[in-house]
Design a protein around this motif. Structure first.
Motif, PDB file in Angstrom:
ATOM      1  N   TYR A 214     -19.493  -7.293 -13.500  1.00  0.00           N
ATOM      2  CA  TYR A 214     -19.533  -8.743 -14.268  1.00  0.00           C
ATOM      3  C   TYR A 214     -18.125  -8.929 -14.368  1.00  0.00           C
ATOM      4  O   TYR A 214     -17.290  -8.139 -14.842  1.00  0.00           O
ATOM      5  CB  TYR A 214     -20.171  -8.380 -15.696  1.00  0.00           C
ATOM      6  N   SER A 215     -17.901 -10.322 -14.216  1.00  0.00           N
ATOM      7  CA  SER A 215     -16.535 -10.670 -14.124  1.00  0.00           C
ATOM      8  C   SER A 215     -15.964 -10.793 -15.649  1.00  0.00           C
ATOM      9  O   SER A 215     -16.884 -10.878 -16.368  1.00  0.00           O
ATOM     10  CB  SER A 215     -16.387 -12.104 -13.245  1.00  0.00           C
ATOM     11  N   ALA A 216     -14.775 -10.741 -15.734  1.00  0.00           N
ATOM     12  CA  ALA A 216     -14.260 -10.901 -17.020  1.00  0.00           C
ATOM     13  C   ALA A 216     -14.580 -12.256 -17.656  1.00  0.00           C
ATOM     14  O   ALA A 216     -14.959 -12.296 -18.980  1.00  0.00           O
ATOM     15  CB  ALA A 216     -12.643 -11.019 -16.958  1.00  0.00           C
ATOM     16  N   ASP A 217     -14.673 -13.324 -16.833  1.00  0.00           N
ATOM     17  CA  ASP A 217     -15.276 -14.676 -17.241  1.00  0.00           C
ATOM     18  C   ASP A 217     -16.556 -14.605 -17.678  1.00  0.00           C
ATOM     19  O   ASP A 217     -17.011 -14.999 -18.605  1.00  0.00           O
ATOM     20  CB  ASP A 217     -15.164 -15.765 -16.177  1.00  0.00           C
ATOM     21  N   ALA A 218     -17.616 -13.750 -17.125  1.00  0.00           N
ATOM     22  CA  ALA A 218     -18.944 -13.886 -17.478  1.00  0.00           C
ATOM     23  C   ALA A 218     -18.844 -12.915 -18.882  1.00  0.00           C
ATOM     24  O   ALA A 218     -19.597 -13.483 -19.657  1.00  0.00           O
ATOM     25  CB  ALA A 218     -19.791 -12.835 -16.268  1.00  0.00           C
ATOM     26  N   VAL A 219     -17.975 -12.160 -19.059  1.00  0.00           N
ATOM     27  CA  VAL A 219     -18.192 -11.333 -20.288  1.00  0.00           C
ATOM     28  C   VAL A 219     -17.704 -11.995 -21.505  1.00  0.00           C
ATOM     29  O   VAL A 219     -18.302 -12.165 -22.442  1.00  0.00           O
ATOM     30  CB  VAL A 219     -17.247 -10.036 -20.242  1.00  0.00           C
ATOM     31  N   GLN A 220     -16.691 -13.020 -21.128  1.00  0.00           N
ATOM     32  CA  GLN A 220     -16.010 -13.848 -22.248  1.00  0.00           C
ATOM     33  C   GLN A 220     -17.100 -15.065 -22.461  1.00  0.00           C
ATOM     34  O   GLN A 220     -16.983 -15.394 -23.461  1.00  0.00           O
ATOM     35  CB  GLN A 220     -14.803 -14.512 -21.814  1.00  0.00           C
ATOM     36  N   LYS A 221     -17.940 -15.465 -21.468  1.00  0.00           N
ATOM     37  CA  LYS A 221     -19.220 -16.567 -21.916  1.00  0.00           C
ATOM     38  C   LYS A 221     -20.097 -15.719 -22.798  1.00  0.00           C
ATOM     39  O   LYS A 221     -20.527 -16.429 -23.404  1.00  0.00           O
ATOM     40  CB  LYS A 221     -19.562 -16.750 -20.497  1.00  0.00           C
ATOM     41  N   LYS A 222     -20.324 -14.544 -22.516  1.00  0.00           N
ATOM     42  CA  LYS A 222     -21.542 -13.619 -23.305  1.00  0.00           C
ATOM     43  C   LYS A 222     -20.727 -13.488 -24.724  1.00  0.00           C
ATOM     44  O   LYS A 222     -21.610 -13.740 -25.573  1.00  0.00           O
ATOM     45  CB  LYS A 222     -21.688 -12.452 -22.583  1.00  0.00           C
ATOM     46  N   ILE A 223     -19.726 -13.378 -24.801  1.00  0.00           N
ATOM     47  CA  ILE A 223     -19.137 -13.310 -26.257  1.00  0.00           C
ATOM     48  C   ILE A 223     -18.986 -14.691 -26.940  1.00  0.00           C
ATOM     49  O   ILE A 223     -19.234 -14.857 -27.972  1.00  0.00           O
ATOM     50  CB  ILE A 223     -17.430 -12.525 -26.065  1.00  0.00           C
ATOM     51  N   HIS A 224     -18.466 -15.839 -26.155  1.00  0.00           N
ATOM     52  CA  HIS A 224     -18.356 -16.946 -26.567  1.00  0.00           C
ATOM     53  C   HIS A 224     -19.786 -17.356 -27.220  1.00  0.00           C
ATOM     54  O   HIS A 224     -20.055 -18.252 -28.034  1.00  0.00           O
ATOM     55  CB  HIS A 224     -17.954 -17.779 -25.616  1.00  0.00           C
ATOM     56  N   ARG A 225     -20.841 -17.251 -26.331  1.00  0.00           N
ATOM     57  CA  ARG A 225     -22.152 -17.689 -26.430  1.00  0.00           C
ATOM     58  C   ARG A 225     -22.873 -16.814 -27.868  1.00  0.00           C
ATOM     59  O   ARG A 225     -24.048 -17.127 -28.183  1.00  0.00           O
ATOM     60  CB  ARG A 225     -23.102 -17.538 -25.326  1.00  0.00           C
ATOM     61  N   GLY A 226     -22.300 -15.868 -28.044  1.00  0.00           N
ATOM     62  CA  GLY A 226     -22.688 -14.815 -29.060  1.00  0.00           C
ATOM     63  C   GLY A 226     -23.745 -13.815 -28.556  1.00  0.00           C
ATOM     64  O   GLY A 226     -24.412 -13.196 -29.282  1.00  0.00           O
ATOM     65  N   GLU A 227     -23.869 -13.736 -27.121  1.00  0.00           N
ATOM     66  CA  GLU A 227     -24.804 -12.680 -26.838  1.00  0.00           C
ATOM     67  C   GLU A 227     -24.453 -11.369 -26.961  1.00  0.00           C
ATOM     68  O   GLU A 227     -25.193 -10.507 -27.257  1.00  0.00           O
ATOM     69  CB  GLU A 227     -25.125 -12.934 -25.204  1.00  0.00           C
ATOM     70  N   TRP A 228     -23.056 -11.212 -26.989  1.00  0.00           N
ATOM     71  CA  TRP A 228     -22.580  -9.782 -27.071  1.00  0.00           C
ATOM     72  C   TRP A 228     -21.410 -10.049 -28.450  1.00  0.00           C
ATOM     73  O   TRP A 228     -20.734 -10.634 -28.356  1.00  0.00           O
ATOM     74  CB  TRP A 228     -21.589  -9.507 -26.015  1.00  0.00           C
ATOM     75  N   ARG A 229     -21.876  -9.248 -29.276  1.00  0.00           N
ATOM     76  CA  ARG A 229     -21.209  -9.403 -30.809  1.00  0.00           C
ATOM     77  C   ARG A 229     -20.169  -8.459 -30.681  1.00  0.00           C
ATOM     78  O   ARG A 229     -20.341  -7.360 -30.483  1.00  0.00           O
ATOM     79  CB  ARG A 229     -22.218  -9.299 -31.815  1.00  0.00           C
ATOM     80  N   GLU A 230     -19.035  -8.982 -31.744  1.00  0.00           N
ATOM     81  CA  GLU A 230     -17.946  -8.024 -31.832  1.00  0.00           C
ATOM     82  C   GLU A 230     -18.439  -7.117 -32.694  1.00  0.00           C
ATOM     83  O   GLU A 230     -19.079  -7.083 -33.687  1.00  0.00           O
ATOM     84  CB  GLU A 230     -16.901  -8.825 -32.483  1.00  0.00           C
ATOM     85  N   GLY A 231     -17.998  -5.725 -32.454  1.00  0.00           N
ATOM     86  CA  GLY A 231     -18.306  -4.677 -33.148  1.00  0.00           C
ATOM     87  C   GLY A 231     -19.565  -3.860 -32.790  1.00  0.00           C
ATOM     88  O   GLY A 231     -19.696  -2.663 -33.033  1.00  0.00           O
ATOM     89  N   LEU A 232     -20.417  -4.675 -31.722  1.00  0.00           N
ATOM     90  CA  LEU A 232     -21.388  -3.953 -31.341  1.00  0.00           C
ATOM     91  C   LEU A 232     -21.352  -3.605 -29.807  1.00  0.00           C
ATOM     92  O   LEU A 232     -21.630  -2.525 -29.349  1.00  0.00           O
ATOM     93  CB  LEU A 232     -22.647  -4.745 -31.289  1.00  0.00           C
ATOM     94  N   VAL A 233     -20.854  -4.599 -29.011  1.00  0.00           N
ATOM     95  CA  VAL A 233     -20.474  -4.336 -27.508  1.00  0.00           C
ATOM     96  C   VAL A 233     -19.091  -4.351 -27.110  1.00  0.00           C
ATOM     97  O   VAL A 233     -18.930  -3.832 -26.310  1.00  0.00           O
ATOM     98  CB  VAL A 233     -21.427  -5.586 -26.835  1.00  0.00           C
ATOM     99  N   TRP A 234     -18.466  -5.057 -27.958  1.00  0.00           N
ATOM    100  CA  TRP A 234     -16.965  -5.211 -27.715  1.00  0.00           C
ATOM    101  C   TRP A 234     -16.351  -5.222 -29.021  1.00  0.00           C
ATOM    102  O   TRP A 234     -16.623  -5.408 -30.064  1.00  0.00           O
ATOM    103  CB  TRP A 234     -16.704  -6.378 -26.925  1.00  0.00           C
TER     104      TRP A 234
END
Length: 70
Positions: free
Chosen positions: A24-44
């Motif tokens: 998973y590219s850094a861009d893909a991860v940042q998109k998951k974070i931005h869209r709320g798919e990965w929440r801070e404190g749970l996945v990152w």
């Protein structure tokens, strides 16, 4: 070119290492974070220096669909 990644008992890793391990590219991860798919404190989390660190344990739970809202 082969990239060597040390096998250490760590959970949170930087995006560059995460990309090497998972594909998973850094861009893909940042998109998951931005869209709320990965929440801070749970996945990152943000490191004290502001870098994004991804939890390998939470990533594995996400892959296995065991984390709701992660």
């Amino acid at each position: 070119m082969t990239t060597s990644v040390p096998c250490l008992p760590v959970d949170y890793i930087q995006l560059s290492v995460f990309e090497t391990i998972t594909g998973y590219s850094a861009d893909a991860v940042q998109k998951k974070i931005h869209r709320g798919e990965w929440r801070e404190g749970l996945v990152w989390r943000r490191a004290p220096d502001g870098r994004i660190l991804v939890s390998l344990r939470a990533y594995h739970r996400w892959v296995e669909n065991q984390v709701q809202g992660a």
